[in-house]
Design a protein around this motif. Structure first.
Motif, PDB file in Angstrom:
ATOM      1  N   THR A 220      11.010  42.370  -9.589  1.00 63.30           N
ATOM      2  CA  THR A 220      10.739  42.998 -10.760  1.00 63.30           C
ATOM      3  C   THR A 220      10.170  42.329 -11.835  1.00 63.30           C
ATOM      4  OG1 THR A 220      13.174  41.771 -11.200  1.00 63.30           O
ATOM      5  CG2 THR A 220      13.179  43.999 -10.298  1.00 63.30           C
TER       6      THR A 220
ATOM      7  N   THR B 192      12.997  44.992  -4.801  1.00 60.95           N
ATOM      8  CA  THR B 192      14.398  44.900  -5.041  1.00 60.95           C
ATOM      9  C   THR B 192      14.536  43.901  -6.161  1.00 60.95           C
ATOM     10  OG1 THR B 192      14.767  42.993  -3.714  1.00 60.95           O
ATOM     11  CG2 THR B 192      14.999  45.066  -2.644  1.00 60.95           C
ATOM     12  N   GLY B 193      15.726  44.054  -6.894  1.00 61.98           N
ATOM     13  CA  GLY B 193      16.032  43.166  -7.898  1.00 61.98           C
ATOM     14  C   GLY B 193      17.668  43.100  -8.298  1.00 61.98           C
ATOM     15  N   ARG B 194      18.207  42.207  -8.695  1.00 57.54           N
ATOM     16  CA  ARG B 194      19.561  42.151  -9.014  1.00 57.54           C
ATOM     17  C   ARG B 194      20.080  43.176 -10.154  1.00 57.54           C
ATOM     18  NH1 ARG B 194      20.826  35.481  -9.390  1.00 57.54           N
ATOM     19  NH2 ARG B 194      20.811  35.409  -6.849  1.00 57.54           N
ATOM     20  N   HIS B 195      19.009  43.455 -11.152  1.00 60.70           N
ATOM     21  CA  HIS B 195      19.572  44.234 -12.344  1.00 60.70           C
ATOM     22  C   HIS B 195      19.082  45.678 -12.274  1.00 60.70           C
ATOM     23  CE1 HIS B 195      21.362  40.570 -13.919  1.00 60.70           C
ATOM     24  NE2 HIS B 195      20.067  39.864 -13.864  1.00 60.70           N
ATOM     25  N   PRO B 196      19.761  46.653 -12.108  1.00 60.65           N
ATOM     26  CA  PRO B 196      19.105  48.033 -12.168  1.00 60.65           C
ATOM     27  C   PRO B 196      18.019  48.228 -13.331  1.00 60.65           C
ATOM     28  CG  PRO B 196      21.648  47.940 -12.033  1.00 60.65           C
ATOM     29  CD  PRO B 196      21.257  46.663 -12.279  1.00 60.65           C
ATOM     30  N   ASP B 197      18.468  47.933 -14.569  1.00 59.61           N
ATOM     31  CA  ASP B 197      17.446  48.291 -15.502  1.00 59.61           C
ATOM     32  C   ASP B 197      16.113  47.497 -15.236  1.00 59.61           C
ATOM     33  OD1 ASP B 197      19.235  49.655 -16.713  1.00 59.61           O
ATOM     34  OD2 ASP B 197      19.980  47.963 -18.292  1.00 59.61           O
ATOM     35  N   ALA B 198      16.181  46.512 -14.511  1.00 55.79           N
ATOM     36  CA  ALA B 198      14.805  45.522 -14.285  1.00 55.79           C
ATOM     37  C   ALA B 198      14.167  46.462 -13.209  1.00 55.79           C
ATOM     38  CB  ALA B 198      14.956  44.103 -13.962  1.00 55.79           C
TER      39      ALA B 198
ATOM     40  N   ASP C   2      14.341  49.594 -12.550  1.00 57.21           N
ATOM     41  CA  ASP C   2      13.729  50.803 -13.065  1.00 57.21           C
ATOM     42  C   ASP C   2      12.626  50.725 -13.841  1.00 57.21           C
ATOM     43  OD1 ASP C   2      16.057  52.342 -11.744  1.00 57.21           O
ATOM     44  OD2 ASP C   2      16.853  52.391 -13.797  1.00 57.21           O
TER      45      ASP C   2
ATOM     46  N   GLN D 103      18.341  48.381  -6.125  1.00 58.16           N
ATOM     47  CA  GLN D 103      19.078  47.178  -6.748  1.00 58.16           C
ATOM     48  C   GLN D 103      19.905  46.631  -5.589  1.00 58.16           C
ATOM     49  OE1 GLN D 103      22.671  46.935  -6.979  1.00 58.16           O
ATOM     50  NE2 GLN D 103      22.353  44.924  -7.863  1.00 58.16           N
TER      51      GLN D 103
ATOM     52  N   ASP E  82      20.781  42.076  -4.331  1.00 58.80           N
ATOM     53  CA  ASP E  82      21.009  40.669  -4.500  1.00 58.80           C
ATOM     54  C   ASP E  82      20.896  40.195  -3.205  1.00 58.80           C
ATOM     55  OD1 ASP E  82      21.632  38.030  -4.683  1.00 58.80           O
ATOM     56  OD2 ASP E  82      23.409  38.478  -5.725  1.00 58.80           O
TER      57      ASP E  82
ATOM     58  N   ASP F 262      24.367  44.080   0.218  1.00 55.65           N
ATOM     59  CA  ASP F 262      23.056  44.737  -0.431  1.00 55.65           C
ATOM     60  C   ASP F 262      21.931  44.812   0.457  1.00 55.65           C
ATOM     61  OD1 ASP F 262      24.647  44.803  -2.633  1.00 55.65           O
ATOM     62  OD2 ASP F 262      23.387  43.691  -4.010  1.00 55.65           O
TER      63      ASP F 262
END
Length: 250
Positions: free
Chosen positions: A21, A42-48, A50, A64, A66, A72
């Protein structure tokens, strides 16, 4: 009449990049798409996630996840299976760690670093294998902290030092499938996150150990990642490719 080829180095390939991200892995995802791949990030934070998908713009799927969480990872690869069915390139880039001087290191710091960098990377690769096409490329993000004795970084360095050992063993285990496994080890890279948090004094200290006196860019690491992902590196296997501007050799 001659024609100019517009074939990308990853045309028709499916790539998975974890922790993509921001910074080096995001730059790599953009380049992989430009070279013809469909990329799962992938990334831990949905907003990041997106926002990264928005920046990449096309031929990308954001999930999303981790990488320290095995559930995940299962969800990530189930998404890949449902959407594309197979993987050609895996860049296990998710990682992190905190500073900690010997005598002050906590169990929490140790467990977090090894859960993500060592355990998470191993299970990312293991869970990807059932979807992997023979002849594919796997590489992991190392750190030049594991190559020199940087004070306060022993736990982080140790958690990254396992990756070349993984690669050497996995090369032997995967040779019948012709899947290559390498480690991409960057040095001091001027990612947006680092530059926002880096005091001017520390930035100068970083630059002082780099022969060109300038930190690397995410795009420079992305170019090395493309080399490892593509057939350009077809004879590179089981190696730690260090891209740190020479800071660990002088």
């Amino acid at each position: 009449m001659s024609t100019i080829s517009t074939t990308g180095k990853l045309d028709g390939k499916v790539a998975v990049i974890t922790g993509a991200t921001s910074g080096m892995a995001l730059a790599g995802a953009k380049l992989f798409v430009d070279e013809g791949a469909h990329v799962f990030i992938t990334g831990r934070h949905p907003d990041a996630v997106d926002e990264a998908v928005r920046q990449i713009g096309r031929n990308v799927t954001g999930v999303q996840a981790d990488s320290a969480d095995l559930d995940d990872l299962d969800r990530l690869f189930e998404t890949v299976k449902q959407k594309k069915g197979a993987i050609d390139v895996l860049w296990a880039s998710a990682g992190g760690g905190e500073q900690g001087s010997l005598g002050e290191i906590t169990e929490k710091q140790f467990d977090a670093a090894f859960a993500l960098n060592a355990r998470g990377t191993l299970f990312t690769v293991q869970k990807a294998l059932p979807l992997f096409n023979d002849g594919g490329s796997i590489f992991m993000t190392g750190s030049n902290a594991s190559l020199r004795g940087y004070p306060d970084w022993s736990v982080y360095a140790a958690s990254k030092a396992v990756l070349p050992a993984y690669a050497r063993v996995w090369v032997a285990e995967l040779r019948d499938r012709r899947i290559r496994v390498n480690v991409l080890t960057p040095g001091q890279i001027a990612t947006p996150m680092m530059m926002a948090a880096l005091p001017a004094e520390l930035k100068s200290q970083f630059e002082s150990v780099i022969p060109r006196r300038e930190m690397g860019s995410p795009e420079e690491i992305a170019s090395v990642a493309l080399f490892l992902a593509s057939d350009d590196s077809s004879y590179i296997n089981g190696l730690e490719v260090v891209a740190d501007g020479g800071s660990t050799v002088i």
